[in-house]
Write an enzyme that holds these catalytic residues in place. Sequence first.
Site, PDB file in Angstrom:
ATOM      1  N   PHE A 172      -2.749 -54.160   7.788  1.00  0.00           N
ATOM      2  CA  PHE A 172      -2.859 -53.818   9.145  1.00  0.00           C
ATOM      3  C   PHE A 172      -1.022 -54.104  10.062  1.00  0.00           C
ATOM      4  CE2 PHE A 172      -2.181 -58.422   7.896  1.00  0.00           C
ATOM      5  CZ  PHE A 172      -1.511 -59.199   8.756  1.00  0.00           C
ATOM      6  N   LYS A 196      -6.525 -43.811   5.683  1.00  0.00           N
ATOM      7  CA  LYS A 196      -7.721 -44.746   5.499  1.00  0.00           C
ATOM      8  C   LYS A 196      -6.913 -45.797   6.427  1.00  0.00           C
ATOM      9  CE  LYS A 196      -9.703 -48.633   4.247  1.00  0.00           C
ATOM     10  NZ  LYS A 196      -9.331 -49.427   5.902  1.00  0.00           N
ATOM     11  N   GLU A 251      -8.315 -51.673   9.088  1.00  0.00           N
ATOM     12  CA  GLU A 251      -9.752 -51.964  10.239  1.00  0.00           C
ATOM     13  C   GLU A 251      -9.055 -52.531  11.460  1.00  0.00           C
ATOM     14  OE1 GLU A 251      -9.983 -52.916   7.262  1.00  0.00           O
ATOM     15  OE2 GLU A 251     -11.499 -53.978   6.813  1.00  0.00           O
ATOM     16  N   SER A 301      -2.485 -56.203  -0.401  1.00  0.00           N
ATOM     17  CA  SER A 301      -2.729 -57.200  -0.592  1.00  0.00           C
ATOM     18  C   SER A 301      -2.782 -57.217  -1.860  1.00  0.00           C
ATOM     19  CB  SER A 301      -3.704 -58.637  -0.250  1.00  0.00           C
ATOM     20  OG  SER A 301      -5.114 -57.970  -0.126  1.00  0.00           O
ATOM     21  N   CYS A 342       5.787 -57.823   4.660  1.00  0.00           N
ATOM     22  CA  CYS A 342       5.818 -57.993   3.239  1.00  0.00           C
ATOM     23  C   CYS A 342       7.048 -58.174   2.280  1.00  0.00           C
ATOM     24  CB  CYS A 342       4.777 -56.987   2.057  1.00  0.00           C
ATOM     25  SG  CYS A 342       6.549 -55.758   2.189  1.00  0.00           S
ATOM     26  N   GLU A 364       1.001 -66.218  -1.337  1.00  0.00           N
ATOM     27  CA  GLU A 364       1.575 -65.736  -0.450  1.00  0.00           C
ATOM     28  C   GLU A 364       1.574 -66.520   0.771  1.00  0.00           C
ATOM     29  OE1 GLU A 364       1.193 -61.606   0.954  1.00  0.00           O
ATOM     30  OE2 GLU A 364       2.968 -60.636   1.400  1.00  0.00           O
TER      31      GLU A 364
HETATM   32  P1  NAD Z   1      -5.385 -56.240   2.484  1.00  0.00           P
HETATM   33  O1  NAD Z   1      -5.432 -56.008   1.282  1.00  0.00           O
HETATM   34  O2  NAD Z   1      -6.465 -56.732   3.481  1.00  0.00           O
HETATM   35  O3  NAD Z   1      -5.961 -54.716   3.186  1.00  0.00           O
HETATM   36  C1  NAD Z   1      -5.064 -53.228   2.788  1.00  0.00           C
HETATM   37  C2  NAD Z   1      -6.244 -52.214   3.373  1.00  0.00           C
HETATM   38  O4  NAD Z   1      -7.820 -52.475   1.935  1.00  0.00           O
HETATM   39  C3  NAD Z   1      -7.117 -52.290   4.342  1.00  0.00           C
HETATM   40  O5  NAD Z   1      -6.663 -50.642   4.552  1.00  0.00           O
HETATM   41  C4  NAD Z   1      -8.382 -53.140   3.747  1.00  0.00           C
HETATM   42  O6  NAD Z   1      -9.130 -52.130   4.711  1.00  0.00           O
HETATM   43  C5  NAD Z   1      -8.857 -52.294   2.574  1.00  0.00           C
HETATM   44  N1  NAD Z   1      -9.306 -54.142   1.665  1.00  0.00           N
HETATM   45  C6  NAD Z   1      -9.521 -54.632   2.442  1.00  0.00           C
HETATM   46  N2  NAD Z   1     -10.202 -55.850   1.226  1.00  0.00           N
HETATM   47  C7  NAD Z   1     -10.634 -54.362   0.790  1.00  0.00           C
HETATM   48  C8  NAD Z   1     -12.094 -54.384  -0.193  1.00  0.00           C
HETATM   49  N3  NAD Z   1     -12.519 -55.565  -0.971  1.00  0.00           N
HETATM   50  N4  NAD Z   1     -12.050 -53.160  -1.497  1.00  0.00           N
HETATM   51  C9  NAD Z   1     -10.966 -52.424  -0.659  1.00  0.00           C
HETATM   52  N5  NAD Z   1     -10.954 -52.150   0.479  1.00  0.00           N
HETATM   53  C10 NAD Z   1      -9.923 -53.677   0.904  1.00  0.00           C
HETATM   54  O7  NAD Z   1      -4.486 -56.405   3.062  1.00  0.00           O
HETATM   55  P2  NAD Z   1      -3.833 -56.588   4.559  1.00  0.00           P
HETATM   56  O8  NAD Z   1      -3.894 -57.798   5.348  1.00  0.00           O
HETATM   57  O9  NAD Z   1      -4.384 -55.230   6.030  1.00  0.00           O
HETATM   58  O10 NAD Z   1      -2.124 -56.591   4.841  1.00  0.00           O
HETATM   59  C11 NAD Z   1      -1.634 -57.558   4.116  1.00  0.00           C
HETATM   60  C12 NAD Z   1      -0.730 -57.346   2.679  1.00  0.00           C
HETATM   61  O11 NAD Z   1      -0.170 -56.195   2.613  1.00  0.00           O
HETATM   62  C13 NAD Z   1       0.363 -58.607   2.227  1.00  0.00           C
HETATM   63  O12 NAD Z   1      -0.023 -59.178   1.538  1.00  0.00           O
HETATM   64  C14 NAD Z   1       0.993 -57.732   2.279  1.00  0.00           C
HETATM   65  O13 NAD Z   1       2.080 -58.654   1.809  1.00  0.00           O
HETATM   66  C15 NAD Z   1       0.858 -56.874   2.035  1.00  0.00           C
HETATM   67  N6  NAD Z   1       2.031 -55.405   1.945  1.00  0.00           N
HETATM   68  C16 NAD Z   1       2.726 -54.993   1.141  1.00  0.00           C
HETATM   69  C17 NAD Z   1       3.316 -53.820   1.303  1.00  0.00           C
HETATM   70  C18 NAD Z   1       4.573 -53.758   0.242  1.00  0.00           C
HETATM   71  O14 NAD Z   1       4.391 -52.886   0.164  1.00  0.00           O
HETATM   72  N7  NAD Z   1       4.542 -54.234  -1.091  1.00  0.00           N
HETATM   73  C19 NAD Z   1       3.877 -53.384   2.453  1.00  0.00           C
HETATM   74  C20 NAD Z   1       2.851 -53.938   3.294  1.00  0.00           C
HETATM   75  C21 NAD Z   1       1.565 -55.138   3.667  1.00  0.00           C
END
Ligand code: NAD
Length: 503
Positions: free
Chosen positions: A153, A177, A180, A230, A285, A387
């Site tokens: 997000f 994808k 959401e 994450s 991140c 985090e």
């Molecule tokens: P998230 O893991 O909740 O979601 C990321 C994606 O995974 C979304 O598209 C979501 O729909 C999908 N997703 C969520 N739960 C899922 C599940 N149970 N099964 C399959 N798919 C699922 O992450 P977020 O809250 O959207 O973003 C924040 C996180 O992203 C933080 O931990 C941040 O550090 C990390 N991040 C990392 C980087 C990097 O380059 N290392 C960059 C930006 C964000």
Amino acid sequence: MKVIGHLINGALTHNDDSGAGFRLQDVTNPSTNEVLGKVSLASKATVEEAIAAAETAYPAWRNTPTAKRVRIMYRLRDLLEQNADKICELITLEHGKVLNDAMGELQRGIENIEYVCSAPEMLKGEHSKNVGPAIDSWSEFQPLGVCAGITPFNFPAMVPLWMWPMAIACGNTFILKPSERTPSSALFIAELGIEAGIPAGVLNVVNGDKEAVDTILTDKRIQAVSFVGSTPIAEYVYTTGTAHGKRVQAFGGAKNHAIVMPDADLDNAVAALMGAAYGSCGERCMAISVAVAVGNDTADTLVEKLKEQIATLKVGDGMDNQNDMGPLVTSAHLEKVQGLIATGVEEGAKLVIDGRNLRTPGLEQGNYLGACLFDHVKPEMIIHSSEIFGPVLCIMRVETMQEAMDIIDRHEYGNGTCLFTRDGEAARYFSDNIKVGMVGINVPLPVPVAHHSFGGWKRSLFGDLHAYGPDSVRFYTKRKTITQRWPASGVREGAQFSFPSNG
Ligand code: NAD
């Protein structure tokens, strides 16, 4: 009510042919919690429709000259600049970050496209003449087929632009994808891609949740998956995707430490820490969430100066560029961050500034949290190991730089780090030895520019190749090496049983 759908085979669609009816989820404005619209959550069948479109489009796209593919990227770059204000509004409305910050994210995305425009140079391969008698050999980089990207997000425009422009410039077709929680900007940018000339089926967007992700991870037609999010989900995506034979790069969470040395310019270090810890409400991140002060005097001065600066921080609606910081993305995330602050207090860290007391007149329903500052944080505390992804900066106190480096090296994550110092020898030792993927020296957010690649170490990245830059060409292509000989006609040659060599 606005419904945010999918982009499949060049057309926007809200339809979901699962037969089970639509699954819709609210998309909210974090500043007010007003419902902005509903995002359609794709069923397996809808994702399969997108994969089929991408597979159908692949042969012609693979054979389209790279220069033609890249010409579309030049046009897209212009369209992004022309539509920048609208894109940033979409980002801010759904994410909450301040408009100027959204513009910074978009600009980084545009820089990625500018790099992608050099794809013909990067794909030209390697050639050797006379590797054997009258034998020539070359290596070329061929596309993989249908690739997919799953994004978080917090950078709804930039992170998708790390992925699909290079993937399709290399001749692949793509399914994106987006998150959401912040789906609109990625969808709008993809529409601009279609306007720029991307043929139907080459780029598809499916909005959705786990059902869409699982379909991507298990469908045999998808060759490679890029994920950013994450760590638990990154690990799941990596293990599931690779178990299904895919090439996967999965970028995860972070806990980024800055070391502040006694010789550092403390005013500049504090200014840098303010932006890196509290910019985007800490939802980056690469945010600095821990400042490790070397020496108690350094720590005391740091805390005093941070307190002064935090008192001047303007928190409010991201649509107003006068603000430094907007709200957190959702009320659920606000609750999680508030819970971790309470945990920190219970663990015995000193909460020097409690942002939970913030007042935002007129925006009481929003997900607002003021800047928080913890002092005397210890390595074993939960507020250090997890985090937080909010506006919370932890101060740790150590006696030596090595002690600070050991804390960083022992941490589960290894995304980014920074050293504030005026000592070149210390800086060189730090950057050479620290077990972190992206290192800053007096640079608090060392996010690599587009012609370098982005990636953390340890549990901040599952996979080998980093995002964007030169690594992305390698990720979205496979190498093929061709060895060729044209014997003179009419010359008869006997069988050779020894292994061919130049010996
Ligand atoms: P998230 O893991 O909740 O979601 C990321 C994606 O995974 C979304 O598209 C979501 O729909 C999908 N997703 C969520 N739960 C899922 C599940 N149970 N099964 C399959 N798919 C699922 O992450 P977020 O809250 O959207 O973003 C924040 C996180 O992203 C933080 O931990 C941040 O550090 C990390 N991040 C990392 C980087 C990097 O380059 N290392 C960059 C930006 C964000």
